[in-house]
Design a protein around this motif. Structure first.
Motif, PDB file in Angstrom:
ATOM      1  N   THR A 109       0.681  -1.115  -0.053  1.00  0.00           N
ATOM      2  CA  THR A 109       0.102  -0.042  -0.048  1.00  0.00           C
ATOM      3  C   THR A 109       0.833   1.233   0.184  1.00  0.00           C
ATOM      4  OG1 THR A 109      -0.236   0.106   2.264  1.00  0.00           O
ATOM      5  CG2 THR A 109      -1.809  -1.197   1.434  1.00  0.00           C
ATOM      6  N   ASP A 110       1.943   1.067   0.688  1.00  0.00           N
ATOM      7  CA  ASP A 110       2.843   2.203   0.669  1.00  0.00           C
ATOM      8  C   ASP A 110       3.621   2.540  -0.367  1.00  0.00           C
ATOM      9  OD1 ASP A 110       1.989   2.616   3.355  1.00  0.00           O
ATOM     10  OD2 ASP A 110       3.916   2.274   4.239  1.00  0.00           O
ATOM     11  N   LEU A 111       3.849   1.676  -1.411  1.00  0.00           N
ATOM     12  CA  LEU A 111       4.380   2.206  -2.768  1.00  0.00           C
ATOM     13  C   LEU A 111       3.606   3.039  -3.458  1.00  0.00           C
ATOM     14  CD1 LEU A 111       5.186  -1.495  -4.043  1.00  0.00           C
ATOM     15  CD2 LEU A 111       6.890   0.220  -3.675  1.00  0.00           C
ATOM     16  N   VAL A 112       2.228   3.311  -3.068  1.00  0.00           N
ATOM     17  CA  VAL A 112       1.414   4.419  -3.731  1.00  0.00           C
ATOM     18  C   VAL A 112       1.528   5.542  -2.650  1.00  0.00           C
ATOM     19  CG1 VAL A 112      -1.076   5.109  -4.540  1.00  0.00           C
ATOM     20  CG2 VAL A 112      -0.191   2.814  -4.836  1.00  0.00           C
ATOM     21  N   VAL A 123      -2.548  12.077  -6.197  1.00  0.00           N
ATOM     22  CA  VAL A 123      -1.364  13.124  -6.497  1.00  0.00           C
ATOM     23  C   VAL A 123      -1.003  13.601  -5.033  1.00  0.00           C
ATOM     24  CG1 VAL A 123      -0.680  15.299  -7.679  1.00  0.00           C
ATOM     25  CG2 VAL A 123      -2.097  13.650  -8.691  1.00  0.00           C
ATOM     26  N   LYS A 124      -1.869  14.266  -4.410  1.00  0.00           N
ATOM     27  CA  LYS A 124      -1.587  14.759  -3.132  1.00  0.00           C
ATOM     28  C   LYS A 124      -0.789  13.804  -2.362  1.00  0.00           C
ATOM     29  CE  LYS A 124      -3.167  17.212   0.973  1.00  0.00           C
ATOM     30  NZ  LYS A 124      -4.373  17.810   1.634  1.00  0.00           N
ATOM     31  N   THR A 125      -1.394  12.748  -1.960  1.00  0.00           N
ATOM     32  CA  THR A 125      -0.655  11.505  -1.311  1.00  0.00           C
ATOM     33  C   THR A 125       0.373  11.133  -1.776  1.00  0.00           C
ATOM     34  OG1 THR A 125      -2.809  10.790  -0.501  1.00  0.00           O
ATOM     35  CG2 THR A 125      -1.337   9.265  -0.021  1.00  0.00           C
ATOM     36  N   PHE A 126       0.602  10.927  -3.023  1.00  0.00           N
ATOM     37  CA  PHE A 126       1.629  10.375  -3.809  1.00  0.00           C
ATOM     38  C   PHE A 126       2.895  11.030  -3.754  1.00  0.00           C
ATOM     39  CE2 PHE A 126       4.164   9.390  -7.615  1.00  0.00           C
ATOM     40  CZ  PHE A 126       4.485   8.062  -7.468  1.00  0.00           C
ATOM     41  N   MET A 127       2.501  12.216  -3.691  1.00  0.00           N
ATOM     42  CA  MET A 127       4.058  13.182  -3.586  1.00  0.00           C
ATOM     43  C   MET A 127       4.312  13.738  -2.069  1.00  0.00           C
ATOM     44  SD  MET A 127       4.736  13.821  -6.806  1.00  0.00           S
ATOM     45  CE  MET A 127       5.803  15.004  -6.539  1.00  0.00           C
ATOM     46  N   HIS A 150      10.619  12.941  -0.772  1.00  0.00           N
ATOM     47  CA  HIS A 150      11.982  13.543  -0.589  1.00  0.00           C
ATOM     48  C   HIS A 150      12.477  12.794   0.608  1.00  0.00           C
ATOM     49  CE1 HIS A 150      11.487  16.674  -3.695  1.00  0.00           C
ATOM     50  NE2 HIS A 150      10.675  16.795  -2.970  1.00  0.00           N
ATOM     51  N   ILE A 151      13.668  11.871   0.664  1.00  0.00           N
ATOM     52  CA  ILE A 151      14.201  11.320   1.506  1.00  0.00           C
ATOM     53  C   ILE A 151      15.613  11.627   1.780  1.00  0.00           C
ATOM     54  CG2 ILE A 151      12.481   9.468   1.757  1.00  0.00           C
ATOM     55  CD1 ILE A 151      14.584   7.709   0.382  1.00  0.00           C
ATOM     56  N   THR A 152      16.438  11.586   2.997  1.00  0.00           N
ATOM     57  CA  THR A 152      17.520  11.872   3.188  1.00  0.00           C
ATOM     58  C   THR A 152      18.476  10.381   3.049  1.00  0.00           C
ATOM     59  OG1 THR A 152      17.594  11.457   5.533  1.00  0.00           O
ATOM     60  CG2 THR A 152      17.192  13.683   4.769  1.00  0.00           C
ATOM     61  N   VAL A 153      19.760  10.535   3.084  1.00  0.00           N
ATOM     62  CA  VAL A 153      20.616   9.204   2.916  1.00  0.00           C
ATOM     63  C   VAL A 153      20.323   8.568   4.269  1.00  0.00           C
ATOM     64  CG1 VAL A 153      23.030   8.396   2.845  1.00  0.00           C
ATOM     65  CG2 VAL A 153      22.308  10.518   1.302  1.00  0.00           C
ATOM     66  N   ARG A 154      20.401   9.295   5.485  1.00  0.00           N
ATOM     67  CA  ARG A 154      20.310   8.511   6.544  1.00  0.00           C
ATOM     68  C   ARG A 154      18.903   7.606   6.456  1.00  0.00           C
ATOM     69  NH1 ARG A 154      21.364  10.595  12.425  1.00  0.00           N
ATOM     70  NH2 ARG A 154      23.522  11.078  11.197  1.00  0.00           N
TER      71      ARG A 154
END
Length: 420
Positions: free
Chosen positions: A126-129, A347-351, A355-359
């Protein structure tokens, strides 16, 4: 944009029905696809996840999801009784898993991992979406963990052999089948098994309430934002009812279900799945097979994979859309997308988590591989070692729950420290 999403959602439903029926080889595969889509829709619309039962409690103080899961476990066990009473339970693929060190260690590892990735085996789909980068990294390393764990699961006595077993349990996977303990109850043991299940559920609910009360007394309770939305009372007067109105559309397709509504739908889908397939709900094994298929791109043969993992070579050679549980897992992803599209939230949920950090990447990878290995030691994930075994009256599910929670507590403490 919202109306476009809604239209795409209904187009998606038609495509699932038409293409699923025409392209999948058998009616059973089509059934699996529909069951997966239903599960994905229910999990998403009710904002329910097995991993959240621990993570929400630790991070917000709310135990509402954990308490709702106990309701889910009991009513699913009740529905399961309809299939098993006056029948031969060995004719079903009941997940009466062995009780051993593997179950304990696997539960701890799985709970530890899900605290980093904020999902479990079904939740990662589910979180792939809803959170693509986090879920994709988790899924890749989850598959690696399952793949590396296959040889241990298939050969190690501390994973395969049970410390305790009962008559029917020995004929299944070697564990304790609760009705075997109550054969004298007049209902082939199922009355006693249901009462014991209710007691176990009640104990967990009691502990959950006590924990939540403690958090409130310490002023560390914040509550979960979506639970507040779900519990908001709807002011609806039938005098104002109009079939073709935005309010009615939102009520039917967009308004989040309560946790209890989601639990009822999931339990019905589980009963359908068990009645048709003669087995419960599993999710994690295909991830290891998918990782093996990925290696085949680089020339690794199915026989080489089988030799390493001690799995049948045909498991790797079988096309993706001819493997029942893989199709079912794909359906979970589709069901999630369909809900978000028809609700106008895609769209709102998907976006929201792009953005994620290396950590964070490293922590998600750690969560994925830890969960993957844990599923092999425990012979399943939160659906395969927890939900389905409990619904199938296996004592192993309750033992997994204890150690999964302990692992989740340790994992959340580490995640909070390492994320800084």
């Amino acid at each position: 944009m919202k109306k476009t999403e809604q239209a795409l959602g209904f187009i998606g439903i038609l495509l699932v029905l038409i293409l699923g029926k025409t392209l999948l080889k058998t009616d059973m595969l089509f059934f699996r696809l529909l069951m997966g889509a239903g599960l994905g829709y229910a999990l998403s619309r009710a904002y329910t996840g097995f991993a959240g039962s621990v993570n929400r409690a630790f991070n917000t103080g709310s135990t509402k999801l954990m308490r709702t899961l106990m309701f889910l476990f009991f009513i699913t066990s009740l529905l399961t009784t309809a299939f098993l009473f006056k029948a031969d339970p060995t004719k079903y693929d009941l997940w009466v898993n062995p009780i051993n060190f593997g179950l304990i260690l696997g539960g701890v590892l799985f709970g530890f991992g899900m605290s980093f990735s904020s999902c479990c085996a079904s939740g990662v789909l589910t979180d792939l979406v809803t959170g693509l980068p986090r879920a994709l990294i988790t899924l890749i390393f989850f598959g690696l963990g399952v793949f590396l764990g296959f040889p241990v699961q298939n050969t190690a006595g501390w994973v395969k052999n049970s410390w305790f077993s009962t008559t029917v349990g020995k004929k299944l996977y070697g564990g304790v089948f609760l009705p075997d303990l109550f054969k004298w109850d007049g209902l082939e043991g199922y009355l006693g098994a249901l009462i014991l299940t209710a007691i176990f559920c009640g104990i967990v609910v009691f502990i959950a309430y006590a924990y939540e009360k403690s958090r409130k007394e310490k002023n560390t309770y914040t509550g979960h934002s979506m639970e507040k939305v779900q519990d908001k009372n709807e002011t609806f007067d039938t005098k104002e009812y109009k079939l073709l109105s935005e309010e009615n559309y939102n009520r039917i397709f967009a308004k989040p279900w309560t946790l209890v509504q989601g639990a009822v739908v999931i339990s019905i889908l589980f009963a359908l799945l068990m009645g048709v397939t003669k087995a419960g709900w599993g999710a994690s094994t295909p991830y290891g097979l998918w990782f093996g298929k990925f290696l085949m791109i680089f020339g690794v043969s199915p026989e080489t994979l089988a030799d390493f993992t001690k799995m049948p070579a045909k498991a790797y050679a079988l096309p993706f859309f001819e493997h029942g549980v893989s199709v079912q897992n794909f359906g979970i992803l589709l069901g999630t997308a369909i809900y978000l599209l028809t609700a106008g939230k895609f769209v709102k949920t998907f976006m929201s988590e792009m953005h994620i950090t290396v950590r964070e990447l490293l922590l998600f990878a750690l969560g994925g591989i830890t969960m993957g290995v844990g599923t092999r030691f425990a012979n399943g994930c939160n659906v395969g070692a927890l939900y389905t075994p409990i619904a199938n009256f296996s004592l192993s599910g309750w033992i997994f729950l204890i150690f999964m929670v302990l692992g989740g507590i340790v994992g959340n403490k580490c995640a909070r420290k390492w994320a800084k």
